[in-house]
Design an enzyme around this catalytic site. Structure first.
Site, short mmCIF file in Angstrom:
data_model
loop_
_atom_site.label_atom_id
_atom_site.label_comp_id
_atom_site.label_asym_id
_atom_site.label_seq_id
_atom_site.Cartn_x
_atom_site.Cartn_y
_atom_site.Cartn_z
N ASP A 29 -28.45 14.39 -23.59
CA ASP A 29 -29.72 14.76 -22.96
C ASP A 29 -29.48 15.45 -21.60
O ASP A 29 -28.50 15.15 -20.93
CB ASP A 29 -30.55 13.48 -22.76
CG ASP A 29 -32.02 13.80 -22.56
OD1 ASP A 29 -32.42 14.97 -22.75
OD2 ASP A 29 -32.77 12.90 -22.18
N HIS A 46 -28.00 24.41 -23.41
CA HIS A 46 -27.51 24.04 -24.75
C HIS A 46 -26.13 24.66 -24.99
O HIS A 46 -25.24 24.05 -25.56
CB HIS A 46 -28.48 24.50 -25.83
CG HIS A 46 -29.84 23.86 -25.74
ND1 HIS A 46 -30.00 22.51 -25.50
CD2 HIS A 46 -31.10 24.37 -25.83
CE1 HIS A 46 -31.29 22.23 -25.47
NE2 HIS A 46 -31.98 23.34 -25.66
N ASN A 77 -37.66 17.14 -32.56
CA ASN A 77 -37.33 18.37 -31.82
C ASN A 77 -37.99 19.62 -32.40
O ASN A 77 -38.04 20.66 -31.75
CB ASN A 77 -35.81 18.59 -31.75
CG ASN A 77 -35.12 17.68 -30.75
OD1 ASN A 77 -33.94 17.39 -30.87
ND2 ASN A 77 -35.84 17.21 -29.73
N ARG A 80 -40.56 21.54 -30.21
CA ARG A 80 -40.20 22.40 -29.06
C ARG A 80 -40.67 23.83 -29.31
O ARG A 80 -40.95 24.18 -30.46
CB ARG A 80 -38.69 22.39 -28.86
CG ARG A 80 -38.22 21.03 -28.45
CD ARG A 80 -36.75 21.01 -28.12
NE ARG A 80 -36.46 19.70 -27.59
CZ ARG A 80 -35.62 19.44 -26.61
NH1 ARG A 80 -34.94 20.41 -26.05
NH2 ARG A 80 -35.43 18.22 -26.18
N SER A 205 -34.62 6.79 -28.53
CA SER A 205 -35.22 8.02 -29.08
C SER A 205 -34.99 8.22 -30.58
O SER A 205 -34.59 9.31 -31.01
CB SER A 205 -34.71 9.25 -28.30
OG SER A 205 -35.10 9.17 -26.95
C1 FPP Z 1 -31.22 17.61 -25.25
O1 FPP Z 1 -31.38 18.20 -23.98
C2 FPP Z 1 -30.36 18.46 -26.08
C3 FPP Z 1 -30.66 18.92 -27.34
C4 FPP Z 1 -31.91 18.61 -28.03
C5 FPP Z 1 -29.73 19.81 -28.08
C6 FPP Z 1 -28.31 19.34 -28.06
C7 FPP Z 1 -27.47 20.30 -28.77
C8 FPP Z 1 -26.27 20.73 -28.35
C9 FPP Z 1 -25.60 20.28 -27.13
C10 FPP Z 1 -25.54 21.69 -29.20
C11 FPP Z 1 -24.62 20.94 -30.14
C12 FPP Z 1 -24.01 21.88 -31.09
C13 FPP Z 1 -23.41 21.53 -32.25
C14 FPP Z 1 -22.85 22.55 -33.14
C15 FPP Z 1 -23.33 20.14 -32.70
P1 FPP Z 1 -32.84 18.62 -23.53
O2 FPP Z 1 -33.08 20.01 -23.97
O3 FPP Z 1 -33.82 17.63 -24.06
O4 FPP Z 1 -32.75 18.54 -21.99
P2 FPP Z 1 -33.94 18.16 -20.98
O5 FPP Z 1 -34.30 16.73 -21.26
O6 FPP Z 1 -33.32 18.35 -19.65
O7 FPP Z 1 -35.06 19.11 -21.25
#
Ligand code: FPP
Length: 251
Positions: A29, A46, A77, A80, A205
């Site tokens: 996160d 990301h 998700n 979004r 979550s």
């Molecule tokens: C949460 O941060 C992150 C995600 C929903 C996406 C996670 C995906 C990756 C790191 C890519 C992984 C790739 C592979 C191929 C497995 P957020 O967007 O909710 O952050 P925030 O809470 O600050 O808005």
């Protein structure tokens, strides 16, 4: 072509090799906040998050941790903005294609958990190909939860068992915890010993609801793209301080 040097991470001296978790699960996160804090679009978070995950996977393998499961995309998700969802789907596909050779060389066995049928077809094909090509690898089990929801996981396991009962192949009293686990997406993986969540939120979550029953939970304020090896080292040191009793009293 000159081969890339293989990076190896030595286990820090203060960690006891025989008391490491065998399965680490991560809720990655804080990507959006990381990007926002730098005046960048969320997708850059990301992108950077993928690098963090790659480093963590190598580190787990080098330190003798048998399984890593990452929550990449939850059933929630989809809510979004469409551009972000599209970006994530394209990112997953691209990363899979780009990293497959390295995962093969590093003996990683990759699997996906979740309802994959709702994902773009080209991504499903890439996933299937990666699963097949790495299925005999024994270096580390790397599981990516994609369109995953813990409740949905439990419901689909119930449906599978209910059909067997309906068909007369299973008696209700034959349903045990072990049999139920075997029908979850994570069948054949041990339950996680340690759950790490970045960016400070104290929530599960809808991740691995059944499987996390006795996991130790470690939450850090660090945002996922900043979660580096020293942060992981800290998480493991905290884990080794925990007294895991599994509901029992100390002998
Ligand atoms: C949460 O941060 C992150 C995600 C929903 C996406 C996670 C995906 C990756 C790191 C890519 C992984 C790739 C592979 C191929 C497995 P957020 O967007 O909710 O952050 P925030 O809470 O600050 O808005």
């Amino acid at each position: 072509m000159i081969p890339k040097p293989v990076v190896r991470y030595p286990l820090p001296n203060d960690l006891q090799p025989d008391r490491l978790p065998q399965h680490v699960a991560v809720i990655m996160d804080g990507n959006g906040r990381w990007a926002k804090g730098r005046g960048l679009p969320r997708i850059m978070g990301h992108r950077r998050g993928v690098d963090t995950l790659k480093t963590l996977l190598r580190c787990c393998r080098d330190w003798g941790i048998g399984a890593l499961t990452a929550y990449a995309f939850s059933t929630e998700n989809w809510g979004r903005p469409v551009e972000e969802v599209d970006f994530l789907m394209t990112l997953f596909e691209r990363v899979l294609r780009q990293e497959l050779i390295e995962m093969m060389a590093e003996n990683v066995r990759i699997r996906f958990v979740g309802d994959l049928s709702a994902l773009p077809l080209s991504l499903q094909q890439e996933m299937q190909s990666a699963v097949t090509k790495t299925q005999h690898h024994q270096g580390i089990n790397f599981t990516v939860a994609t369109n995953y929801g813990g409740r949905e996981d439990i419901v689909q396991a119930c449906r599978a068992l209910a059909s067997q009962v309906q068909a007369g192949n299973l008696a209700p009293e034959e349903i045990t915890e072990a049999l139920f686990s075997h029908h979850l997406y994570t069948a054949n993986l041990p339950d996680p010993d340690l759950l790490i969540r970045t960016s400070g939120e104290m929530r599960i979550s809808n991740f691995l609801l059944w499987q996390l029953a006795y996991a130790e939970i470690y939450v850090t304020d660090t945002l996922w793209p900043d979660f580096d090896i020293s942060e992981f080292h800290r998480a493991l040191a905290a884990y080794q301080q925990r007294d895991r009793r599994f509901g029992k009293v100390k002998a």
